[in-house]
Design an enzyme around this catalytic site. Structure first.
Site, PDB file in Angstrom:
ATOM      1  N   ASP A  13      23.592  86.039  37.612  1.00 57.27           N
ATOM      2  CA  ASP A  13      24.061  85.032  38.570  1.00 57.27           C
ATOM      3  C   ASP A  13      25.582  85.079  38.677  1.00 57.27           C
ATOM      4  OD1 ASP A  13      21.474  84.203  39.059  1.00 57.27           O
ATOM      5  OD2 ASP A  13      21.535  82.565  37.603  1.00 57.27           O
ATOM      6  N   LYS A  35      17.470  89.753  36.487  1.00 60.99           N
ATOM      7  CA  LYS A  35      17.086  88.989  37.677  1.00 60.99           C
ATOM      8  C   LYS A  35      18.251  88.953  38.666  1.00 60.99           C
ATOM      9  CE  LYS A  35      16.633  84.309  37.992  1.00 60.99           C
ATOM     10  NZ  LYS A  35      17.053  83.745  39.276  1.00 60.99           N
ATOM     11  N   ASP A  62      14.650  87.716  42.884  1.00 58.78           N
ATOM     12  CA  ASP A  62      14.267  86.296  43.016  1.00 58.78           C
ATOM     13  C   ASP A  62      14.809  85.719  44.319  1.00 58.78           C
ATOM     14  OD1 ASP A  62      13.358  83.765  42.419  1.00 58.78           O
ATOM     15  OD2 ASP A  62      15.019  83.291  41.069  1.00 58.78           O
ATOM     16  N   LEU A  63      14.140  86.076  45.423  1.00 54.90           N
ATOM     17  CA  LEU A  63      14.594  85.572  46.736  1.00 54.90           C
ATOM     18  C   LEU A  63      13.644  84.508  47.277  1.00 54.90           C
ATOM     19  CD1 LEU A  63      15.922  88.876  48.379  1.00 54.90           C
ATOM     20  CD2 LEU A  63      17.187  87.129  47.116  1.00 54.90           C
ATOM     21  N   LYS A  64      12.602  84.184  46.543  1.00 57.53           N
ATOM     22  CA  LYS A  64      11.678  83.083  46.894  1.00 57.53           C
ATOM     23  C   LYS A  64      11.293  83.082  48.379  1.00 57.53           C
ATOM     24  CE  LYS A  64      13.313  80.063  43.152  1.00 57.53           C
ATOM     25  NZ  LYS A  64      14.410  80.900  42.608  1.00 57.53           N
ATOM     26  N   HIS A  66       9.478  82.542  51.766  1.00 54.71           N
ATOM     27  CA  HIS A  66       8.643  81.441  52.287  1.00 54.71           C
ATOM     28  C   HIS A  66       8.693  81.547  53.801  1.00 54.71           C
ATOM     29  CE1 HIS A  66       7.599  76.847  52.038  1.00 54.71           C
ATOM     30  NE2 HIS A  66       6.792  77.527  52.810  1.00 54.71           N
ATOM     31  N   ASP A  67       7.651  82.146  54.398  1.00 54.58           N
ATOM     32  CA  ASP A  67       7.663  82.368  55.850  1.00 54.58           C
ATOM     33  C   ASP A  67       6.217  82.590  56.286  1.00 54.58           C
ATOM     34  OD1 ASP A  67       8.526  83.145  58.508  1.00 54.58           O
ATOM     35  OD2 ASP A  67      10.439  83.742  57.613  1.00 54.58           O
ATOM     36  N   PRO A  69       2.783  84.592  57.042  1.00 54.89           N
ATOM     37  CA  PRO A  69       2.220  85.666  56.209  1.00 54.89           C
ATOM     38  C   PRO A  69       2.720  87.061  56.582  1.00 54.89           C
ATOM     39  CG  PRO A  69       0.523  84.055  56.727  1.00 54.89           C
ATOM     40  CD  PRO A  69       1.740  83.647  57.520  1.00 54.89           C
ATOM     41  N   ASN A  70       2.788  87.373  57.875  1.00 53.33           N
ATOM     42  CA  ASN A  70       3.199  88.714  58.300  1.00 53.33           C
ATOM     43  C   ASN A  70       4.632  89.030  57.848  1.00 53.33           C
ATOM     44  OD1 ASN A  70       2.872  91.165  59.920  1.00 53.33           O
ATOM     45  ND2 ASN A  70       4.331  90.208  61.325  1.00 53.33           N
ATOM     46  N   THR A  71       5.511  88.044  57.984  1.00 50.82           N
ATOM     47  CA  THR A  71       6.919  88.260  57.601  1.00 50.82           C
ATOM     48  C   THR A  71       7.063  88.384  56.089  1.00 50.82           C
ATOM     49  OG1 THR A  71       7.643  87.096  59.569  1.00 50.82           O
ATOM     50  CG2 THR A  71       9.252  87.260  57.791  1.00 50.82           C
ATOM     51  N   THR A 126      12.191  72.766  40.092  1.00 45.67           N
ATOM     52  CA  THR A 126      12.470  71.777  39.027  1.00 45.67           C
ATOM     53  C   THR A 126      13.524  70.757  39.456  1.00 45.67           C
ATOM     54  OG1 THR A 126      13.881  73.449  38.044  1.00 45.67           O
ATOM     55  CG2 THR A 126      11.739  73.127  37.034  1.00 45.67           C
ATOM     56  N   GLN A 196      20.613  72.027  33.525  1.00 45.38           N
ATOM     57  CA  GLN A 196      19.215  72.146  33.085  1.00 45.38           C
ATOM     58  C   GLN A 196      18.904  70.943  32.190  1.00 45.38           C
ATOM     59  OE1 GLN A 196      17.091  74.175  34.276  1.00 45.38           O
ATOM     60  NE2 GLN A 196      17.940  76.212  34.605  1.00 45.38           N
ATOM     61  N   GLY A 216      20.081  82.625  31.954  1.00 50.43           N
ATOM     62  CA  GLY A 216      21.305  82.869  32.706  1.00 50.43           C
ATOM     63  C   GLY A 216      22.530  82.536  31.886  1.00 50.43           C
ATOM     64  N   ARG A 217      23.023  81.299  32.050  1.00 50.13           N
ATOM     65  CA  ARG A 217      24.290  80.910  31.439  1.00 50.13           C
ATOM     66  C   ARG A 217      24.370  81.115  29.929  1.00 50.13           C
ATOM     67  NH1 ARG A 217      24.230  75.616  35.074  1.00 50.13           N
ATOM     68  NH2 ARG A 217      22.034  76.215  34.914  1.00 50.13           N
TER      69      ARG A 217
HETATM   70  O1  C5P Z   1      21.833  79.618  33.817  1.00 53.45           O
HETATM   71  P1  C5P Z   1      20.382  79.310  33.610  1.00 53.45           P
HETATM   72  O2  C5P Z   1      19.809  79.834  32.312  1.00 53.45           O
HETATM   73  O3  C5P Z   1      20.067  77.849  33.848  1.00 53.45           O
HETATM   74  O4  C5P Z   1      19.691  80.161  34.762  1.00 53.45           O
HETATM   75  C1  C5P Z   1      18.361  80.023  35.087  1.00 53.45           C
HETATM   76  C2  C5P Z   1      18.022  80.921  36.232  1.00 53.45           C
HETATM   77  O5  C5P Z   1      16.692  80.612  36.630  1.00 53.45           O
HETATM   78  C3  C5P Z   1      18.893  80.729  37.472  1.00 53.45           C
HETATM   79  O6  C5P Z   1      18.972  82.005  38.132  1.00 53.45           O
HETATM   80  C4  C5P Z   1      18.124  79.743  38.319  1.00 53.45           C
HETATM   81  O7  C5P Z   1      18.331  79.898  39.690  1.00 53.45           O
HETATM   82  C5  C5P Z   1      16.680  80.110  37.956  1.00 53.45           C
HETATM   83  N1  C5P Z   1      15.709  79.015  38.092  1.00 53.45           N
HETATM   84  C6  C5P Z   1      15.826  77.807  37.434  1.00 53.45           C
HETATM   85  N2  C5P Z   1      14.890  76.838  37.590  1.00 53.45           N
HETATM   86  C7  C5P Z   1      13.850  77.050  38.392  1.00 53.45           C
HETATM   87  C8  C5P Z   1      13.712  78.259  39.057  1.00 53.45           C
HETATM   88  C9  C5P Z   1      14.677  79.244  38.876  1.00 53.45           C
HETATM   89  O8  C5P Z   1      16.757  77.609  36.670  1.00 53.45           O
HETATM   90  N3  C5P Z   1      12.942  76.103  38.509  1.00 53.45           N
END
Ligand code: C5P
Length: 237
Positions: A13, A35, A62-64, A66-67, A69-71, A126, A196, A216-217
């Site tokens: 990230d 990721k 991780d581009l999630k 949402h469109d 079905p064909n797209t 979340t 978080q 991530g962090r």
């Molecule tokens: O920095 P951190 O450990 O919180 O990063 C978590 C990663 O997971 C980030 O890329 C965040 O976008 C992703 N994520 C999340 N919670 C979700 C879905 C994805 O933290 N429910």
């Protein structure tokens, strides 16, 4: 497929390709996959996926999607051409959309001679609570909505889901054991507080049923990212 012995997926990230590649090279030996999400992909484009993949590491895009079905099916096919091993779609797009995504993953992988990637369903973000669900006309019970969407995803043929650490136990009770659960919201306790709110340690999340840990962090934000990743890995063995 990614190295199943190391369940750590490090989130890249960061805002530029240079930062992402530097981080990836530094921590590659201590993680199982990388990721790439919206921030990096939008800044650096598909080339960053190819460059991270060229290091030999597995890639989770991780581009999630949402469109319609064909797209979504065509987006999944494009992702496969970048040789990704995992990608995300929103389960709230419905069963037809999820079936189209899974079918596209299987057929495109066959055409390209690649392993079928894991198409992961995202249920309720979340960041959403009862109020958010009510706002968009859903039953205001996030845990019911998560269970409902997870079951719909499995019925539609998905083989994996993204879920919060606190959803793991409930989902493991209602889903087939073969379903892979990918869990962000992992904290070791050593890092400073951030956004978080509901977290588990890496070890706790695996014990609760996670297949993969998105971190991530606690890794990229650490003073020594490689050491942080190695310390996390050591807690799992
Ligand atoms: O920095 P951190 O450990 O919180 O990063 C978590 C990663 O997971 C980030 O890329 C965040 O976008 C992703 N994520 C999340 N919670 C979700 C879905 C994805 O933290 N429910």
């Amino acid at each position: 497929m990614a190295d199943q012995r190391n369940p750590i997926i490090a989130a890249l990230d960061v805002p530029t390709a240079e930062q992402a590649l530097k981080l990836a090279e530094l921590i590659a030996p201590a993680v199982g996959a990388f990721k790439i999400g919206g921030e990096l992909f939008t800044a650096a484009g598909p080339d960053i996926v190819r460059r991270v993949r060229a290091t030999g590491a597995a890639v989770f895009l991780d581009l999630k999607f949402h469109d319609i079905p064909n797209t979504v099916a065509k987006s999944v096919a494009s992702a496969l051409r970048l040789d990704v091993q995992m990608l995300t779609i929103h389960t709230s797009g419905g069963a037809e959309m999820m079936r189209a995504a899974e079918k596209s993953a299987v057929e495109t992988a066959k055409q390209l001679g690649l392993a079928v990637p894991l198409v992961l369903g995202v249920t309720v973000l979340t960041s959403s609570d009862a109020g958010t669900l009510a706002e968009i006309g859903c039953e205001p019970h996030p845990e019911h909505q998560v269970a409902r969407l997870a079951q719909l995803a499995v019925t539609a043929g998905l083989r994996g889901l993204v879920c919060s650490p606190l959803e793991l136990v409930a989902l493991r009770k209602i889903l087939p054991p073969s379903i892979q659960l990918v869990t962000p919201g992992i904290r070791t306790g050593a890092e400073k507080a951030d956004d978080q709110k509901r977290t588990l340690t890496p070890r706790e999340a695996l014990a609760a049923g996670a297949s993969w840990l998105v971190i991530g962090r606690p890794i990229y934000g650490a003073e020594h990212p490689r050491v942080a990743a190695e310390q996390i890995l050591a807690t799992l063995n």
